[in-house]
Design a protein around this motif. Structure first.
Motif, PDB file in Angstrom:
ATOM      1  N   GLN B 150       0.817  -1.213   0.000  1.00 33.84           N
ATOM      2  CA  GLN B 150       0.000   0.000   0.000  1.00 33.84           C
ATOM      3  C   GLN B 150       0.848   1.259   0.000  1.00 33.84           C
ATOM      4  OE1 GLN B 150      -1.620  -2.096   2.811  1.00 33.84           O
ATOM      5  NE2 GLN B 150      -3.746  -2.204   2.113  1.00 33.84           N
ATOM      6  N   LEU B 151       2.022   1.146   0.650  1.00 36.73           N
ATOM      7  CA  LEU B 151       2.902   2.314   0.670  1.00 36.73           C
ATOM      8  C   LEU B 151       3.493   2.567  -0.701  1.00 36.73           C
ATOM      9  CD1 LEU B 151       4.689   1.439   4.004  1.00 36.73           C
ATOM     10  CD2 LEU B 151       3.000   3.241   3.667  1.00 36.73           C
ATOM     11  N   LYS B 152       3.708   1.455  -1.432  1.00 37.24           N
ATOM     12  CA  LYS B 152       4.352   1.627  -2.736  1.00 37.24           C
ATOM     13  C   LYS B 152       3.390   2.158  -3.783  1.00 37.24           C
ATOM     14  CE  LYS B 152       7.900  -1.814  -2.190  1.00 37.24           C
ATOM     15  NZ  LYS B 152       8.004  -3.243  -2.162  1.00 37.24           N
ATOM     16  N   ALA B 153       2.132   2.136  -3.457  1.00 35.68           N
ATOM     17  CA  ALA B 153       1.168   2.573  -4.477  1.00 35.68           C
ATOM     18  C   ALA B 153       1.360   4.042  -4.776  1.00 35.68           C
ATOM     19  CB  ALA B 153      -0.247   2.313  -3.989  1.00 35.68           C
ATOM     20  N   ASP B 154       1.209   4.394  -6.039  1.00 38.97           N
ATOM     21  CA  ASP B 154       1.309   5.811  -6.409  1.00 38.97           C
ATOM     22  C   ASP B 154       0.048   6.525  -5.976  1.00 38.97           C
ATOM     23  OD1 ASP B 154       2.514   4.510  -9.456  1.00 38.97           O
ATOM     24  OD2 ASP B 154       3.713   5.367  -7.821  1.00 38.97           O
ATOM     25  N   SER B 155       0.221   7.713  -5.481  1.00 39.19           N
ATOM     26  CA  SER B 155      -0.972   8.444  -5.065  1.00 39.19           C
ATOM     27  C   SER B 155      -1.755   8.892  -6.289  1.00 39.19           C
ATOM     28  CB  SER B 155      -0.587   9.658  -4.220  1.00 39.19           C
ATOM     29  OG  SER B 155      -0.237  10.729  -5.086  1.00 39.19           O
ATOM     30  N   ARG B 156      -3.045   8.919  -6.112  1.00 43.30           N
ATOM     31  CA  ARG B 156      -3.950   9.305  -7.183  1.00 43.30           C
ATOM     32  C   ARG B 156      -3.649  10.724  -7.659  1.00 43.30           C
ATOM     33  NH1 ARG B 156      -7.058   5.708 -10.104  1.00 43.30           N
ATOM     34  NH2 ARG B 156      -8.841   6.858 -10.741  1.00 43.30           N
ATOM     35  N   LEU B 157      -3.365  11.566  -6.697  1.00 44.47           N
ATOM     36  CA  LEU B 157      -3.109  12.974  -6.998  1.00 44.47           C
ATOM     37  C   LEU B 157      -1.872  13.122  -7.859  1.00 44.47           C
ATOM     38  CD1 LEU B 157      -4.488  15.563  -6.323  1.00 44.47           C
ATOM     39  CD2 LEU B 157      -2.934  15.885  -4.427  1.00 44.47           C
ATOM     40  N   LYS B 158      -0.834  12.370  -7.471  1.00 44.07           N
ATOM     41  CA  LYS B 158       0.413  12.419  -8.229  1.00 44.07           C
ATOM     42  C   LYS B 158       0.157  12.004  -9.671  1.00 44.07           C
ATOM     43  CE  LYS B 158       4.634  10.292  -7.484  1.00 44.07           C
ATOM     44  NZ  LYS B 158       5.451   9.336  -6.748  1.00 44.07           N
ATOM     45  N   ALA B 159      -0.626  10.919  -9.800  1.00 48.90           N
ATOM     46  CA  ALA B 159      -0.895  10.405 -11.140  1.00 48.90           C
ATOM     47  C   ALA B 159      -1.658  11.429 -11.959  1.00 48.90           C
ATOM     48  CB  ALA B 159      -1.680   9.101 -11.037  1.00 48.90           C
ATOM     49  N   LEU B 160      -2.644  12.050 -11.347  1.00 46.03           N
ATOM     50  CA  LEU B 160      -3.447  13.047 -12.059  1.00 46.03           C
ATOM     51  C   LEU B 160      -2.580  14.209 -12.523  1.00 46.03           C
ATOM     52  CD1 LEU B 160      -6.416  13.180 -12.672  1.00 46.03           C
ATOM     53  CD2 LEU B 160      -6.694  14.729 -10.746  1.00 46.03           C
ATOM     54  N   ASN B 161      -1.717  14.640 -11.623  1.00 48.49           N
ATOM     55  CA  ASN B 161      -0.796  15.719 -11.924  1.00 48.49           C
ATOM     56  C   ASN B 161       0.060  15.381 -13.133  1.00 48.49           C
ATOM     57  OD1 ASN B 161       0.493  18.174 -11.430  1.00 48.49           O
ATOM     58  ND2 ASN B 161       2.140  17.151 -10.328  1.00 48.49           N
ATOM     59  N   ALA B 162       0.572  14.148 -13.112  1.00 45.60           N
ATOM     60  CA  ALA B 162       1.442  13.726 -14.209  1.00 45.60           C
ATOM     61  C   ALA B 162       0.691  13.730 -15.532  1.00 45.60           C
ATOM     62  CB  ALA B 162       1.994  12.333 -13.913  1.00 45.60           C
TER      63      ALA B 162
END
Lengths: 364, 403
Positions: B150-162
């Motif tokens: 769960q810690l390794k999962a990319d945050s949704r926000l980060k992904a959206l930003n990208a």
């Protein structure tokens, strides 16, 4: 709705009717052919109404010529019906289409409504023509042949409004008194009519409902097909694209078949069922009238037992009335049999046609 | 785990039963859920007999956990989707209740399908956690959580930003994203309309059932028509009740489409990961470039760009050469590090693209096969429905003509 020129129930020209009769082996040849068509709207300062063209072809001697063409409006049909009922109170007169349908109709002169009414009027006149007694009725002949002004002057003859009202009052009074002893067979008839009327009404409702559901199904299906086409546009692999397009075209075919099925329903089944709904109402009326006549007879008989005076007069009246009742009853019985036979045939062929339609639908 | 390479190919996995259970949860309230029995059988090579090796019960949330784990550890794989959590695209007869037996049955099939897809995927089938999911009942949850995925999962926000900021994503991924958007919208539209069509069709059939009732009542008063009416009525009843089976079969078709609806989401997840990595790369490159520039400026003493440091030096005096030397050294180290990082990121990125694209090709073939099969079986269903219709109406017609 397109005018179905090859519907088995409604031939649209006297000529085609003659041909049809030749194919069906009828014991008594028809010699009176009637069609109702060409509705036209007339506008006057007071009102707007529709007239229908009526073409009659006949080989009967009592008619002045062999072909007649007249225009009549709905009111004229009502008049004719009234006269027939007067002359033959216990015969089963064919029903007329309703004055106007309350629900779902915005204006009286909607195209579908006019077409439905035209067909029903056509059926009405033809049924009268087929009836062994009614077909020789004088008013009927006038209706088919007279020009407009002739008809209105003819209408003015006959018992006036007041005397007709008097008849109605007497009728209501006697019906209130009730019928004491209805003969067995008429009792049976009465019960049959009651149940039949119930059932046929239900069937009418069911058939209307089916039509509605099929229409809604059709509407949804129309949307369904194009989605597959849209999808095929996003896909790359040819086989998948073809498969998707294939499904879409099949759905379109289903739509067309549904349309056909619906029109079959509305052409054949619905009008027949509806006519019999009206018939059942008619029949109730006929039963009432018969009852009235009998009631009159009964009351006179009763009067006889109480009033010893004027015996001769009363006896004579009773005699007449008994005859009347006898006639009425016989007429009714005979007609009843005919009617039932007709009904059977009609309903049978209506449903058979519906089944055919459904079969075709599924085959497609 | 390489020792599991081949054994899974010889295993049969099935989700054979579903059971309602009630427990008291953490808040001491009664909770009802459905548990599914997973059975694995090993197929003996010699005589083809299968022996039950493991069987355990899992609930839907555990399946979700497994899938989330797979998503994190295999971001370049299009991970098979789970059947829907709640019933969607229902038409009026189906209830949207999760406890409804039809829904549970279809979910059982969907879960079995999920496990089979994972087991037949060349890479996913080797995963240890998956193996444990099938074999270790107790403690599995803890084991999964211990991996810290769960810690390794990319945050949704980060992904959206990208997604918004990336400049040069691989064109193939952009196209794929468009495709998956289109697929999703077209399939959901299709499912919605299909549900409405099913509703209407149901109506048409059922109303005919009323005929049956009225006909039989009517036949009681008829003498000649009676028999014909009665038997015709019977056929109407048959017709009306046939719709239930027909629509149940259609649900199966809908489920097949739904799977690909959810697959679209999985595709998008892979694209997102690519965008994230690409964005990361671009940021790292940008960072490196600016550091190099800074270094150059310090070394040559020219200030080409406006900087706070420049301003402060102007205001508070120059710094000493020693200080400058120290800073240059730090920067040079950072630049070195940065270059290393950039290199490895580049490598990672290319590896990712290569692996992801390989799996995507595999997925595409699978999808084309499956969809074609689904469409064909749908057509077959329709044909059989029509055949039934023909039969019923032919019978009815016979009855009518006998009246």
């Amino acid at each position: 709705m397109d005018m179905n020129s090859f519907s088995p129930m409604m031939p649209t020209s006297p000529l085609s009717m003659i041909n049809q009769v030749k194919f069906e082996d009828e014991p008594d040849l028809k010699d009176l052919f009637i069609t109702v068509d060409e509705p036209e709207s007339h506008v006057t300062t007071i009102e707007t109404f529709i007239t229908y063209r009526i073409i009659t072809k006949t080989s009967r001697g009592e008619f002045d010529s062999s072909e007649f063409e007249v225009r009549r409006r709905y009111q004229d049909f009502l008049w004719l019906k009234g006269k027939l009922e007067e002359a033959h109170p216990t015969l089963i007169i064919p029903p007329l289409p309703e004055k106007f349908i309350v629900k779902g109709m915005v204006e009286r002169f909607n195209d579908d409504f006019i077409e439905t009414r035209r067909k029903a009027l056509h059926t009405f006149l033809n049924r009268i023509a087929d009836h062994p007694t009614l077909t020789f009725n004088e008013d009927f002949k006038v209706f088919l042949t007279a020009q407009a002004w002739e008809l209105s002057s003819h209408k003015k003859q006959g018992p006036g409004l007041l005397s007709r009202m008097g008849q109605t009052v007497r009728a209501v009074a006697s019906s209130m008194r009730g019928v004491k002893n209805r003969p067995e067979e008429f009792m049976e008839m009465h019960n049959f009519i009651e149940t039949f009327s119930q059932k046929i009404n239900l069937i009418d409702k069911i058939s209307q409902r089916i039509y509605k559901e099929e229409r809604e199904y059709f509407d949804e299906m129309k949307e369904y097909g194009p989605i597959y086409i849209l999808w095929s546009a996003s896909e790359e692999e040819l086989e998948l694209v073809d498969t998707l397009k294939g499904v879409a075209s099949c759905i379109d075919k289903c739509c067309k078949a549904t349309e056909k099925r619906m029109s079959g329903l509305s052409e054949a089944l619905l009008p027949v069922v509806h006519e019999y709904v009206l018939y059942s109402e008619m029949l109730m009326g006929v039963m009432k009238r018969r009852d009235q006549i009998q009631a009159e007879l009964d009351s006179k008989v009763e009067a006889l037992t109480y009033k010893k005076a004027d015996i001769d007069l009363l006896t004579e009246e009773i005699g007449k009335l008994e005859d009347k009742v006898e006639c009425a009853n016989n007429a009714l019985k005979a007609d009843w049999e005919r009617w039932k036979q007709n009904m059977q045939n009609d309903i049978k062929s209506a449903f058979t046609d519906m089944a055919e339609e459904n079969i075709h639908y599924y085959e497609q | 785990m390489t020792e599991n390479n081949f054994w899974l190919k010889k295993m049969e996995i099935s989700v054979s039963e579903a059971e309602k259970r009630t427990v008291r949860n953490a808040m001491n309230m009664q909770e009802t859920y459905t548990a599914y029995l997973i059975e694995t059988r090993s197929v003996e090579h010699t005589d083809g007999q299968s022996v039950l090796t493991d069987s355990l019960w899992r609930r839907y949330s555990e399946f979700e956990l497994l899938r989330n784990y797979l998503l994190v550890y295999y971001p370049h794989i299009v991970v098979p989707p789970l059947p829907e959590k709640r019933a969607e695209f229902v038409w009026h007869k189906l209830s949207a209740d999760n406890m409804d037996p039809d829904f549970v049955e279809r979910r059982r099939i969907g879960l079995e399908n999920f496990l089979l897809r994972v087991a037949s995927h060349p890479i996913l089938c080797r995963d240890k956690i998956f193996y444990l999911f099938l074999t270790q009942e107790g403690n599995w949850k803890e084991t999964v959580n211990e991996t810290g995925f769960q810690l390794k999962a990319d945050s949704r926000l980060k992904a959206l930003n990208a997604t918004f900021r990336v400049k040069n994503p691989d064109k193939r991924f952009t196209d794929l994203k468009h495709y998956s958007d289109e697929l999703q919208s077209v399939i959901s539209h299709l499912l919605r309309v299909r549900a409405r069509v099913a509703d209407r069709l149901y109506g048409v059939y059922k109303v005919h059932g009323n005929y049956g009732r009225v006909f039989s009542e009517w036949s009681a008063i008829e003498k000649e028509m009676g028999d014909g009416l009665q038997s015709a009525g019977h056929h109407m009843d048959v017709y009306a009740s046939s719709i239930d089976d027909i629509l149940e079969d259609e649900e199966h078709y809908a489920d097949q489409l739904k799977e690909y609806l959810f697959y679209a989401e999985a595709l998008r997840a892979v694209c997102r990961k690519h965008e994230l990595m690409q964005y990361d790369l671009e940021m790292a490159a940008q960072d490196l470039a600016s550091k190099k520039q800074q270094c150059e400026e310090l070394a040559t003493g020219t200030v080409r760009t406006f900087s706070l440091k420049g301003m402060t030096t102007k205001l508070f005096g120059q710094e000493t050469p020693e200080q400058r030397e120290a800073r240059i050294k730090v920067l040079e180290e950072q630049i070195n590090e940065g270059e290393q990082q950039l290199k490895s990121k580049n490598l990672e990125g290319r590896e990712f693209v290569k692996n992801a694209w390989a799996d995507i090709e595999r997925f595409k073939e699978q999808k084309n096969r499956d969809l074609k099969e689904a469409l064909i079986s749908y057509a077959v269903m329709q044909i059989s429905m029509c055949k039934k219709g023909i039969q019923v109406w032919t019978n009815a017609k016979e009855c009518f003509s006998k009246m």
